[in-house]
Design a protein around this motif. Structure first.
Motif, mmCIF file in Angstrom:
data_model
loop_
_atom_site.group_PDB
_atom_site.id
_atom_site.type_symbol
_atom_site.label_atom_id
_atom_site.label_comp_id
_atom_site.label_asym_id
_atom_site.label_seq_id
_atom_site.Cartn_x
_atom_site.Cartn_y
_atom_site.Cartn_z
ATOM 1 N N ALA A 37 -2.945 62.479 -36.228
ATOM 2 C CA ALA A 37 -2.907 62.756 -34.795
ATOM 3 C C ALA A 37 -1.678 62.081 -34.178
ATOM 4 O O ALA A 37 -1.225 61.028 -34.638
ATOM 5 N N VAL A 38 -1.138 62.709 -33.154
ATOM 6 C CA VAL A 38 0.039 62.170 -32.471
ATOM 7 C C VAL A 38 -0.373 61.667 -31.092
ATOM 8 O O VAL A 38 -1.399 62.090 -30.540
ATOM 9 N N PRO A 39 0.375 60.739 -30.513
ATOM 10 C CA PRO A 39 0.040 60.226 -29.180
ATOM 11 C C PRO A 39 -0.076 61.355 -28.159
ATOM 12 O O PRO A 39 0.757 62.268 -28.123
ATOM 13 N N GLY A 40 -1.123 61.306 -27.371
ATOM 14 C CA GLY A 40 -1.332 62.312 -26.347
ATOM 15 C C GLY A 40 -2.009 63.575 -26.824
ATOM 16 O O GLY A 40 -2.230 64.497 -26.029
ATOM 17 N N GLN A 41 -2.351 63.662 -28.094
ATOM 18 C CA GLN A 41 -3.025 64.858 -28.615
ATOM 19 C C GLN A 41 -4.435 64.923 -28.052
ATOM 20 O O GLN A 41 -5.261 64.041 -28.304
ATOM 21 N N ARG A 42 -4.725 65.958 -27.296
ATOM 22 C CA ARG A 42 -5.996 66.030 -26.561
ATOM 23 C C ARG A 42 -7.146 66.510 -27.433
ATOM 24 O O ARG A 42 -8.304 66.174 -27.176
ATOM 25 N N ILE A 43 -6.854 67.327 -28.456
ATOM 26 C CA ILE A 43 -7.909 67.835 -29.334
ATOM 27 C C ILE A 43 -7.638 67.345 -30.743
ATOM 28 O O ILE A 43 -6.615 67.684 -31.346
ATOM 29 N N GLN A 44 -8.538 66.549 -31.264
ATOM 30 C CA GLN A 44 -8.416 66.064 -32.637
ATOM 31 C C GLN A 44 -9.601 66.566 -33.452
ATOM 32 O O GLN A 44 -10.719 66.667 -32.947
ATOM 33 N N ALA A 45 -9.347 66.858 -34.705
ATOM 34 C CA ALA A 45 -10.415 67.229 -35.627
ATOM 35 C C ALA A 45 -10.908 65.945 -36.290
ATOM 36 O O ALA A 45 -10.277 65.431 -37.206
ATOM 37 N N VAL A 46 -12.012 65.430 -35.808
ATOM 38 C CA VAL A 46 -12.566 64.170 -36.304
ATOM 39 C C VAL A 46 -13.647 64.489 -37.333
ATOM 40 O O VAL A 46 -14.523 65.316 -37.060
ATOM 41 N N PRO A 47 -13.613 63.897 -38.518
ATOM 42 C CA PRO A 47 -12.710 62.851 -39.003
ATOM 43 C C PRO A 47 -11.558 63.390 -39.847
ATOM 44 O O PRO A 47 -11.080 62.725 -40.758
ATOM 45 N N ALA A 48 -11.097 64.598 -39.572
ATOM 46 C CA ALA A 48 -10.135 65.266 -40.451
ATOM 47 C C ALA A 48 -8.700 64.797 -40.244
ATOM 48 O O ALA A 48 -7.898 64.821 -41.180
ATOM 49 N N ALA A 49 -8.365 64.403 -39.030
ATOM 50 C CA ALA A 49 -6.977 64.070 -38.724
ATOM 51 C C ALA A 49 -6.460 62.986 -39.671
ATOM 52 O O ALA A 49 -7.090 61.930 -39.823
ATOM 53 N N GLY A 50 -5.346 63.277 -40.303
ATOM 54 C CA GLY A 50 -4.746 62.321 -41.223
ATOM 55 C C GLY A 50 -5.165 62.484 -42.668
ATOM 56 O O GLY A 50 -4.599 61.831 -43.545
ATOM 57 N N THR A 51 -6.127 63.347 -42.952
ATOM 58 C CA THR A 51 -6.546 63.532 -44.348
ATOM 59 C C THR A 51 -5.530 64.367 -45.124
ATOM 60 O O THR A 51 -5.422 64.228 -46.345
ATOM 61 N N GLU A 52 -4.814 65.244 -44.431
ATOM 62 C CA GLU A 52 -3.793 66.088 -45.054
ATOM 63 C C GLU A 52 -4.301 66.741 -46.340
ATOM 64 O O GLU A 52 -3.651 66.698 -47.392
ATOM 65 N N VAL A 53 -5.481 67.332 -46.240
ATOM 66 C CA VAL A 53 -6.042 68.064 -47.382
ATOM 67 C C VAL A 53 -5.026 69.101 -47.847
ATOM 68 O O VAL A 53 -4.513 69.886 -47.045
ATOM 69 N N PRO A 54 -4.685 69.145 -49.137
ATOM 70 C CA PRO A 54 -3.684 70.111 -49.599
ATOM 71 C C PRO A 54 -4.155 71.549 -49.428
ATOM 72 O O PRO A 54 -5.270 71.900 -49.813
ATOM 73 N N LEU A 55 -3.289 72.357 -48.832
ATOM 74 C CA LEU A 55 -3.575 73.766 -48.609
ATOM 75 C C LEU A 55 -2.960 74.613 -49.709
ATOM 76 O O LEU A 55 -1.884 74.295 -50.235
#
Length: 325
Positions: free
Chosen positions: A144-162
């Motif tokens: 997540a970046v500063p000011g990001q209003r919608i976060q996918a919790v707890p997914a943000a930062g997991t960077e699951v490979p696509l």
């Protein structure tokens, strides 16, 4: 040696109910882990009486909980059926539960019929925004970046490979443009295999996830002690394809001695075209077929379907494919 992985159909058969199919998938994964398979994926299919993997993220969790090292994921999630935000939440949660072991393969097809698509509350034109949806999903899985209003919790930062999955040139070009690994479904749509791989490799643009092309090839492989026994086991899949053309999708059927007595010449021609890349036989036959396929395609990895009716025989097939006697 080229890495081997498994596409698990979670097949409900005439002798196994949905719970049995789910537990068999978990048991296969546990064995496959010991035989050296890299990953096991399940696919999203809806309204199919013979497939128990519709709630794909739940099935991935069931399988991952019964294993410890093998990668588990989707092959794939049919993204037009879902809001990217929801898929980010689901697979981000899986990544928190099973760190470093979750893959997220994405497909553009609905994985079902138009009636069921309406039941899913998704418009048919949802597939048109597939590239944008992939990017949106990727963003929700990123930190997540500063000011990001919608976060996918707890997914943000997991960077699951696509991964991008496909059976046409569209998926190959998208995977190349986004710098993602590409899996081609030649286990049921082999016609464009070589052209899609060429497009993917020649147009590939490096990304934060991947610095060079990585191509996986899906292939049907059925192994048994002899060529004759393997051919007999393969009749289960051949009947399943014939039933598709009859509009009679159903439960997996036990193998039969004479497939010619089951299908018509037209059904045979249609099925054998879709199964043209299949490798069926003894360990020596299978090994030669796999080596030939890798030499022809340059595949970085093989994703194997072994659609065998009896669970013990299916385990044995995967064991022989892996070169474990």
């Amino acid at each position: 040696m080229t890495p081997l992985s498994i596409l698990e159909l979670v097949r409900i058969t005439e002798g196994t109910d949905a719970r049995g199919a789910l537990d068999n998938a978990r048991d296969l994964a546990a064995h496959a882990e010991g035989w050296g398979y890299r990953r096991l994926w399940v696919a999203e299919h809806h309204n199919m009486p013979g497939i128990a993997s519709a709630a794909t993220a739940v099935v991935v969790a069931h399988i991952a909980a019964g294993t410890s090292t093998i990668r588990v994921g989707s092959g794939g999630i049919m993204l037009p059926n879902h809001a990217p935000y929801v898929i980010a939440e689901q697979f981000g949660t899986l990544a928190r539960l099973f760190p470093g072991r979750i893959d997220l393969g994405l497909g553009r097809a609905p994985g079902t019929d138009q009636h069921t698509l309406r039941a899913l509350r998704r418009p048919p034109e949802a597939a048109e925004t597939f590239p944008q949806d992939v990017l949106e999903l990727q963003a929700f899985l990123a930190p997540a970046v500063p000011g990001q209003r919608i976060q996918a919790v707890p997914a943000a930062g997991t960077e699951v490979p696509l991964w991008i999955l496909g059976s046409s040139n569209f998926g190959a070009m998208l995977a190349a443009e986004l710098g993602l690994p590409y899996a081609f479904a030649s286990h049921f749509a082999p016609d464009l295999l070589l052209s899609a791989l060429h497009l993917y490799r020649t147009r590939f643009k490096p990304s934060a996830q991947l610095d060079r092309p990585y191509a996986m090839v899906g292939v049907n492989i059925i192994a048994a002690e002899t060529d004759a026994e393997a051919r007999r086991l393969a009749t289960t899949q051949q009947m399943a394809f014939a039933n598709i053309f009859r509009g009679a999708r159903g439960l997996g059927r036990p193998p039969i001695d004479d497939i010619e007595s089951y299908w018509s010449p037209m059904e045979k021609a249609q099925a054998m075209r879709m199964l043209a890349r299949s490798i069926v036989g003894s360990p020596a036959t299978v090994r030669a077929g796999m080596e030939s396929l890798v030499a022809e395609t340059g595949a970085d990895e093989l994703m194997i379907v072994s659609d065998v009716y009896d669970h013990a025989a299916r385990l044995r097939s995967f064991q022989l494919i892996a070169g474990r006697q």
